[in-house]
Design an enzyme around this catalytic site. Structure first.
Site, PDB file in Angstrom:
ATOM      1  N   LYS A  84     -73.812 -54.492  50.689  1.00 44.86           N
ATOM      2  CA  LYS A  84     -74.996 -55.172  50.155  1.00 44.86           C
ATOM      3  C   LYS A  84     -75.216 -56.384  51.061  1.00 44.86           C
ATOM      4  CE  LYS A  84     -76.951 -58.019  48.060  1.00 44.86           C
ATOM      5  NZ  LYS A  84     -77.958 -58.899  48.696  1.00 44.86           N
ATOM      6  N   GLU A  89     -64.300 -64.844  51.295  1.00 39.92           N
ATOM      7  CA  GLU A  89     -64.508 -65.722  52.456  1.00 39.92           C
ATOM      8  C   GLU A  89     -65.629 -66.667  52.057  1.00 39.92           C
ATOM      9  OE1 GLU A  89     -62.761 -65.701  55.123  1.00 39.92           O
ATOM     10  OE2 GLU A  89     -62.042 -63.684  55.517  1.00 39.92           O
ATOM     11  N   CYS A 108     -69.978 -71.226  57.900  1.00 37.02           N
ATOM     12  CA  CYS A 108     -68.953 -71.656  56.944  1.00 37.02           C
ATOM     13  C   CYS A 108     -67.939 -72.567  57.628  1.00 37.02           C
ATOM     14  CB  CYS A 108     -68.274 -70.447  56.341  1.00 37.02           C
ATOM     15  SG  CYS A 108     -67.780 -69.255  57.589  1.00 37.02           S
ATOM     16  N   GLU A 156     -70.507 -78.558  51.260  1.00 35.51           N
ATOM     17  CA  GLU A 156     -71.274 -78.027  52.384  1.00 35.51           C
ATOM     18  C   GLU A 156     -72.720 -78.503  52.337  1.00 35.51           C
ATOM     19  OE1 GLU A 156     -70.737 -73.726  51.903  1.00 35.51           O
ATOM     20  OE2 GLU A 156     -69.876 -73.826  53.891  1.00 35.51           O
TER      21      GLU A 156
HETATM   22  P1  NAD Z   1     -74.636 -66.510  48.675  1.00 30.27           P
HETATM   23  O1  NAD Z   1     -73.338 -66.630  48.011  1.00 30.27           O
HETATM   24  O2  NAD Z   1     -75.832 -66.963  47.973  1.00 30.27           O
HETATM   25  O3  NAD Z   1     -74.952 -65.005  49.091  1.00 30.27           O
HETATM   26  C1  NAD Z   1     -74.008 -64.196  49.763  1.00 30.27           C
HETATM   27  C2  NAD Z   1     -74.269 -62.772  49.382  1.00 30.27           C
HETATM   28  O4  NAD Z   1     -74.018 -62.649  47.988  1.00 30.27           O
HETATM   29  C3  NAD Z   1     -75.701 -62.291  49.603  1.00 30.27           C
HETATM   30  O5  NAD Z   1     -75.679 -60.939  50.007  1.00 30.27           O
HETATM   31  C4  NAD Z   1     -76.312 -62.387  48.225  1.00 30.27           C
HETATM   32  O6  NAD Z   1     -77.360 -61.479  48.002  1.00 30.27           O
HETATM   33  C5  NAD Z   1     -75.133 -62.033  47.352  1.00 30.27           C
HETATM   34  N1  NAD Z   1     -75.200 -62.553  45.991  1.00 30.27           N
HETATM   35  C6  NAD Z   1     -75.851 -63.655  45.538  1.00 30.27           C
HETATM   36  N2  NAD Z   1     -75.678 -63.772  44.204  1.00 30.27           N
HETATM   37  C7  NAD Z   1     -74.902 -62.733  43.818  1.00 30.27           C
HETATM   38  C8  NAD Z   1     -74.356 -62.324  42.574  1.00 30.27           C
HETATM   39  N3  NAD Z   1     -74.587 -62.987  41.449  1.00 30.27           N
HETATM   40  N4  NAD Z   1     -73.578 -61.225  42.544  1.00 30.27           N
HETATM   41  C9  NAD Z   1     -73.311 -60.538  43.663  1.00 30.27           C
HETATM   42  N5  NAD Z   1     -73.805 -60.873  44.873  1.00 30.27           N
HETATM   43  C10 NAD Z   1     -74.588 -61.957  44.944  1.00 30.27           C
HETATM   44  O7  NAD Z   1     -74.413 -67.213  50.042  1.00 30.27           O
HETATM   45  P2  NAD Z   1     -75.469 -67.287  51.226  1.00 30.27           P
HETATM   46  O8  NAD Z   1     -76.461 -68.314  50.834  1.00 30.27           O
HETATM   47  O9  NAD Z   1     -75.953 -65.936  51.579  1.00 30.27           O
HETATM   48  O10 NAD Z   1     -74.532 -67.782  52.427  1.00 30.27           O
HETATM   49  C11 NAD Z   1     -74.202 -69.101  52.569  1.00 30.27           C
HETATM   50  C12 NAD Z   1     -72.792 -69.364  52.067  1.00 30.27           C
HETATM   51  O11 NAD Z   1     -71.863 -68.409  52.581  1.00 30.27           O
HETATM   52  C13 NAD Z   1     -72.266 -70.690  52.498  1.00 30.27           C
HETATM   53  O12 NAD Z   1     -71.705 -71.368  51.410  1.00 30.27           O
HETATM   54  C14 NAD Z   1     -71.202 -70.357  53.550  1.00 30.27           C
HETATM   55  O13 NAD Z   1     -70.205 -71.271  53.726  1.00 30.27           O
HETATM   56  C15 NAD Z   1     -70.702 -69.069  53.086  1.00 30.27           C
HETATM   57  N6  NAD Z   1     -70.175 -68.289  54.213  1.00 30.27           N
HETATM   58  C16 NAD Z   1     -68.830 -68.101  54.334  1.00 30.27           C
HETATM   59  C17 NAD Z   1     -68.306 -67.396  55.403  1.00 30.27           C
HETATM   60  C18 NAD Z   1     -66.845 -67.177  55.560  1.00 30.27           C
HETATM   61  O14 NAD Z   1     -66.451 -66.306  56.300  1.00 30.27           O
HETATM   62  N7  NAD Z   1     -65.980 -67.934  54.904  1.00 30.27           N
HETATM   63  C19 NAD Z   1     -69.169 -66.860  56.351  1.00 30.27           C
HETATM   64  C20 NAD Z   1     -70.532 -67.043  56.202  1.00 30.27           C
HETATM   65  C21 NAD Z   1     -71.016 -67.758  55.106  1.00 30.27           C
END
Ligand code: NAD
Length: 482
Positions: free
Chosen positions: A176, A251, A285, A384
């Site tokens: 997803k 992650e 991240c 963040e």
């Molecule tokens: P997000 O958590 O909003 O979304 C991540 C994914 O989760 C997306 O595909 C989104 O559609 C899905 N999602 C959102 N709500 C959900 C739910 N209730 N149930 C299941 N899936 C759901 O994060 P984002 O805005 O896409 O990305 C930014 C964040 O990701 C930042 O906080 C960043 O630090 C983190 N990040 C971490 C890493 C790592 O490897 N540690 C890498 C990249 C990003």
């Protein structure tokens, strides 16, 4: 005006619209225009994808040897490389990132499939000396159906690191991707079919997090969940998966410190420190969002960083600027609100990057900002920003450096800049982070290096052979033969 390109899910080898008939607009961050649509999938689509993955575990995919699986992944790596220019342009447009960064990301994505393709037949179990007259084998077996929820900031890279390991280990995947940017995962999944991956071994379901994402995390048909994204969503998906006793790799976010001692080689450190926060417009991240500087050189470092920030150019990703737009209008509003709040709390903007004159007014641009005098307990110092905002703090001595470095809820990555090797090693041991870099910074590190967090940055590891092992579980076979 050209009409928006319509994209579909990939389920069981078929490109399908969402069962809802609904679509999500894909917006170009450089100018705010809609250039494509994605299916807005619901539970029925997730059900179909999980069923297709389950079926693949009983079909040709399951009968392939580890060597054959590895060859498929190696062919996919070669196909990604053959389509490098096309994929980099797509990643650049979809995420807004500078084209040079998009090229690096596609190279890394190909490298994940190359790495895990090569590793597929080098993963094996062990035997244990046990009771007399017995043989005990510990088999390393795939989980089964693995779910992968990935974010928008590095769609190609995170897709490669997660799916590459899972497929190499023999799982069947349901991905997803994020609604804000998922065109490269879709395109690369189509290339995977060309590479010879049997239909159903890799399925991609697009949609909103709260709909398709939540349905996948809570699905009783998955056997493992790999989530990359925000800490808040990570908590929600881990809770949903726990109901079905599904193991999870999380992650999550970070608040990485760059610790600069007075004896550091500043000529080497400063460009890396600037890049660590400007890369991907701070939407990383492992962005180095805090610079902790030994007090005796604090003002000098701030002055030199300010000169570098002022020279940075923010503009359209296709024009290869230092910094591209943020992913969305919502992210731009979020980052701006955080900067405003920091300033209201007494933070000073020491320097701000330039916005190129031809960056469209309708794009989501936020020129990088360097802050000083930020209160340590302010949310911008603790949490963040996910934008190009670097906050500088002074410290006296090693103990205070460690205290500041560890003084946030996160523990993903850190860097130490010093010429004193003993001190560097002492700090490496004391810093709470999954990766500590000494006199360099990987902003996520190499494909061969285990990556993942401590504390609120998550648990489990991806990348490296550890990432491959995390997509397996152990089965012990104990034989008493006399
Ligand atoms: P997000 O958590 O909003 O979304 C991540 C994914 O989760 C997306 O595909 C989104 O559609 C899905 N999602 C959102 N709500 C959900 C739910 N209730 N149930 C299941 N899936 C759901 O994060 P984002 O805005 O896409 O990305 C930014 C964040 O990701 C930042 O906080 C960043 O630090 C983190 N990040 C971490 C890493 C790592 O490897 N540690 C890498 C990249 C990003």
């Amino acid at each position: 005006m050209r009409s928006a390109q319509v994209h579909h899910n990939l389920i069981g080898g078929h490109h399908l619209p969402a069962s809802t008939g609904l679509a999500i607009d894909v917006v170009d961050p450089a100018d705010g225009t809609v250039f494509a649509t994605l299916p807005r999938s619901a539970l029925a689509d997730v059900d179909a994808a999980v069923a297709a993955a389950r079926a693949a575990l009983h079909g040709p995919w399951a009968r392939m040897t580890a060597t054959e699986r590895g060859r498929v992944l190696s062919r996919l790596a070669a196909l990604i490389t053959a389509h490098h220019a096309e994929l980099a342009a797509l990643e650049c447009r979809d995420t807004g990132k500078p084209i040079q960064q998009a090229r690096v990301d596609i190279t890394a994505c190909a490298r994940y499939f190359e790495y895990y393709g090569g590793a597929a037949d080098k993963l094996h179990g062990e035997t244990i000396p046990y009771a007399a007259g017995s043989t005990v084998m510990v088999l390393r077996v795939p989980h089964g159906v693995t779910a992968h929820i990935i974010p928008w900031n590095y769609p190609a890279q995170i897709f490669g690191r997660s799916v590459g390991g899972a497929l190499a280990a023999g799982n069947a995947c349901v991905v997803k991707p994020a609604e804000d940017a998922c065109l490269t995962p879709l395109r690369i999944s189509a290339l995977a079919l060309e590479a010879g991956l049997p239909p159903g071994a890799l399925n991609v379901v697009c949609g909103l997090g709260a709909e398709a994402g939540a349905a996948l995390a809570a699905h009783p048909g998955i056997n493992h969940l790999s989530f990359t994204g925000s800490t808040v969503t990570g908590t929600a998906v881990a809770q949903a998966a726990a109901v079905n006793h599904v193991p999870v790799t999380l992650e999550l976010g970070g608040k990485a410190p760059q610790i600069v001692f007075a004896d550091a080689d500043l000529d080497a450190a400063l460009p890396v420190i600037v890049n660590a926060i400007v890369q991907n417009a701070g939407q990383t991240c492992s962005a180095g969002s805090r610079v902790l500087v030994e007090r005796s050189i604090h003002d000098t470092v701030l002055e030199r960083l300010a000169a570098r920030f002022a020279a940075l150019r923010t503009g359209r990703g296709a024009d290869a600027p230092d910094c591209g737009p943020l992913i969305s209008a919502r992210q731009l509003a979020r980052v701006q609100a955080k900067l405003d709040s920091a300033q209201q709390a007494g933070a000073r903007v020491v320097a701000r990057a330039q916005r190129l004159p031809d960056a469209p007014a309708s794009g989501f641009y936020f020129p990088p900002a360097l802050l000083a005098d930020l209160p340590l307990d302010h949310e911008v110092a603790q949490d963040e920003v996910f934008g190009p905002v670097l906050a500088a703090f002074a410290f006296d001595g090693e103990d205070e450096a460690v205290q500041l470095a560890n003084g946030t809820p996160y523990g993903l990555t850190a860097a130490v800049w010093t010429r004193d090797g003993s001190r560097a090693l002492r700090l490496a041991h004391r810093i709470e982070a999954g990766q500590v870099f000494i006199n360099n910074y990987g902003a996520g590190g190499g494909i061969e290096l285990p990556f993942g967090g401590m504390k609120h940055s998550g648990y489990g590891r991806e990348k490296a052979l550890e990432g491959l092992r995390s997509f397996t579980t152990l089965k012990t076979v104990a034989i008493l033969h006399g």
